[in-house]
Design an enzyme around this catalytic site. Structure first.
Site, PDB file in Angstrom:
ATOM      1  N   HIS A   1      -2.727   9.678  -0.862  1.00 29.24           N
ATOM      2  CA  HIS A   1      -2.909   8.828  -1.562  1.00 29.24           C
ATOM      3  C   HIS A   1      -2.413   9.479  -3.336  1.00 29.24           C
ATOM      4  O   HIS A   1      -1.972   8.097  -3.548  1.00 29.24           O
ATOM      5  CB  HIS A   1      -4.515   8.619  -1.308  1.00 29.24           C
ATOM      6  CG  HIS A   1      -4.386   8.126   0.024  1.00 29.24           C
ATOM      7  ND1 HIS A   1      -4.791   8.248   1.030  1.00 29.24           N
ATOM      8  CD2 HIS A   1      -4.437   6.184   0.103  1.00 29.24           C
ATOM      9  CE1 HIS A   1      -4.378   7.690   1.980  1.00 29.24           C
ATOM     10  NE2 HIS A   1      -4.267   6.396   1.845  1.00 29.24           N
TER      11      HIS A   1
ATOM     12  N   LYS B   1      -8.522 -14.824  17.062  1.00 29.60           N
ATOM     13  CA  LYS B   1      -8.514 -14.511  15.313  1.00 29.60           C
ATOM     14  C   LYS B   1      -9.567 -13.670  15.276  1.00 29.60           C
ATOM     15  O   LYS B   1     -10.388 -13.631  14.208  1.00 29.60           O
ATOM     16  CB  LYS B   1      -8.255 -15.943  14.620  1.00 29.60           C
ATOM     17  CG  LYS B   1      -6.911 -16.249  14.524  1.00 29.60           C
ATOM     18  CD  LYS B   1      -5.655 -16.372  13.489  1.00 29.60           C
ATOM     19  CE  LYS B   1      -4.720 -16.734  13.321  1.00 29.60           C
ATOM     20  NZ  LYS B   1      -4.514 -17.547  14.409  1.00 29.60           N
TER      21      LYS B   1
ATOM     22  N   ASP C   1       1.648 -14.167  13.926  1.00 31.08           N
ATOM     23  CA  ASP C   1       0.870 -14.357  13.000  1.00 31.08           C
ATOM     24  C   ASP C   1      -0.330 -12.903  11.984  1.00 31.08           C
ATOM     25  O   ASP C   1      -0.732 -12.940  13.139  1.00 31.08           O
ATOM     26  CB  ASP C   1       0.052 -15.310  14.085  1.00 31.08           C
ATOM     27  CG  ASP C   1      -0.509 -16.428  12.973  1.00 31.08           C
ATOM     28  OD1 ASP C   1      -1.945 -15.925  12.230  1.00 31.08           O
ATOM     29  OD2 ASP C   1      -0.996 -17.680  14.003  1.00 31.08           O
TER      30      ASP C   1
ATOM     31  N   GLU D   1       1.179  -1.081   0.198  1.00 31.22           N
ATOM     32  CA  GLU D   1       0.271   0.259  -0.051  1.00 31.22           C
ATOM     33  C   GLU D   1       0.988   1.653  -0.421  1.00 31.22           C
ATOM     34  O   GLU D   1       1.552   2.020   1.421  1.00 31.22           O
ATOM     35  CB  GLU D   1      -0.679  -0.291   1.442  1.00 31.22           C
ATOM     36  CG  GLU D   1      -1.887   1.367   1.186  1.00 31.22           C
ATOM     37  CD  GLU D   1      -2.554   1.352   2.313  1.00 31.22           C
ATOM     38  OE1 GLU D   1      -3.296   2.391   3.139  1.00 31.22           O
ATOM     39  OE2 GLU D   1      -2.635   0.752   2.893  1.00 31.22           O
TER      40      GLU D   1
END
Length: 425
Positions: free
Chosen positions: A418, A253, A327, A122
């Protein structure tokens, strides 16, 4: 996160014994209100071989770290090192990795200026975090503290009626010392610190909470909890109709409403007071505009039904997790948190972030893979004894990211940034 008095006392004992709380308080009192500008990390758009060489040389000079695998000087060929990390292997996915900093941290374990690796595709992300890091550095550095830690596994047991469930639970409560011994036998590093029960009809959920040393700990707590459950099934006076090792109650998660009533992984909070001058010169906005944006955005967050109230914790944590072998799916819970911004008496801006679910480790998992190890070594966080330090650096990085995005949105710079950094020319 509210805590029971017992849990709070455990946290205070841990901070005093393991992290030298009195020294931290003294360091905070002595922290300068501002610093001179740091030596600039060589930055560039677009990427070039010369720029890469300059940054690698800069980091080697500043930190003593080099990056033979990350830079491509060495090629990974030790396939046996992937055991336990991947199945059906076909090759490596290349994720661009950059660096921001210095990120200046005053913590109980993390003390100093850190150049932080972040892996992302990104555009504009690292530029934003780098700007936030600069603002924090000039303001004297961020205070970041790992308060408490714990990782859970929550097996569920089903019974034919509440009477049998109650008999089972009474027996369970008398087995806690045995569960501690089973944990110690099963793992060199895991320590069982608590067990909680939750009854729903004829279902009983037991939540076992552990310290997991310097590992993030999901596998460790699964193995220990399974050993405890095997003992339970073999010895309980009443047998459940069935049981499962995880009830989907632990928050593994996923973002859950437990986030601010428990800790999952590490709870970290970080803060800084930004002088008005730094907000004007570095962030190109005003403390008033940033505080107004924070209030408005928090109301928007509440209306959306989100858990917590923050801008983009997931952006920085995902990039940092990929770079350092964490993770990455744990970002789903780690990105829950609260950002707060308010004006100070002298016209500056106070900013804090709180992350109650930061699942990180500096051993095990993907941390020993070649580029991930290099990135942890850059931070001085590879190996045992470094997880709390790494967690405090994570908190400071998240703080920098919240400051920069709030500044951009409050000043109307968000779209322009951006367009400048995030689009192919």
């Amino acid at each position: 996160m509210s805590s029971s008095s017992e849990t709070t006392q455990k946290a205070l004992r841990a901070m005093s014994a393991l992290q030298n709380l009195e020294q931290l308080l003294e360091d905070i009192r002595k922290k300068p209100a501002s610093k001179e500008p740091p030596e600039n990390l060589p930055a560039e758009i677009p990427v070039s071989p010369d720029g890469i060489r300059k940054r690698l040389a800069f980091l080697l000079n500043k930190t003593g770290s080099d990056f033979p695998y990350l830079s491509g000087e060495k090629h990974f060929s030790e396939l046996s090192a992937l055991e336990g990390n991947i199945e059906n292997y076909i090759g490596m996915s290349l994720v661009p990795t950059g660096v921001i900093g210095p990120v200046s941290v005053l913590g109980s374990m993390a003390k100093g200026d850190f150049y932080v690796p972040m892996a992302t595709s990104e555009g504009s992300l690292l530029a934003s975090y780098h700007r936030g890091a600069k603002a924090c550095y000039l303001a004297g550095g961020a205070t970041s503290v790992c308060l408490i830690d714990g990782v859970q596994r929550s097996p569920v047991f089903k019974f034919d009626n509440l009477g049998n469930l109650g008999t089972f639970l009474v027996w369970i409560l008398g087995q806690i010392d045995k569960f501690h011994r089973i944990t110690e036998r099963t793992s060199r590093f895991a320590k069982l610190i608590d067990m909680k029960s939750n009854v729903e009809g004829n279902h009983l959920i037991l939540t076992f909470e552990y310290h997991t040393g310097d590992a993030s700990g999901q596998n460790m707590v699964t193995i220990c909890t399974d050993a405890i459950c095997q003992h339970i099934i073999q010895n309980a006076p009443v047998q459940p109709q069935f049981w499962f090792i995880e009830s989907n109650f632990s928050g593994d998660k996923k973002a859950t409403s437990h986030s601010f009533a428990n800790v999952r992984g590490k709870k970290v909070t970080a803060e800084i007071a930004l002088p008005k001058r730094v907000v004007h010169e570095v962030l190109k906005t005003t403390p008033e505009a940033m505080a107004d944006y924070w209030r408005s955005s928090t109301i928007g967050t509440i209306q959306s039904g989100a858990i917590g109230a923050q801008g983009h914790y997931a952006n920085g944590l995902t990039a940092l997790f990929i770079a350092t072998g964490q993770d990455v799916a744990c970002v789903s819970e780690a990105s829950v948190g609260i950002t707060r911004m308010e004006l100070t008496d002298d016209g500056g801006l106070y900013v804090s972030v709180t992350l109650p679910n930061l699942i990180v480790g500096t051993v095990g998992g993907g941390t020993s893979l070649p580029t991930q190890r290099e990135c942890l070594e850059l931070l001085g966080c590879y190996g045992a004894g470094n997880t709390r330090k790494f967690a405090e650096i994570c908190g400071a990085v998240v703080l920098a990211g919240e400051i920069s995005i709030a500044a951009a949105l409050s000043a109307g710079q968000f779209s322009a940034a951006h367009k400048k950094f995030g689009r192919k020319k």
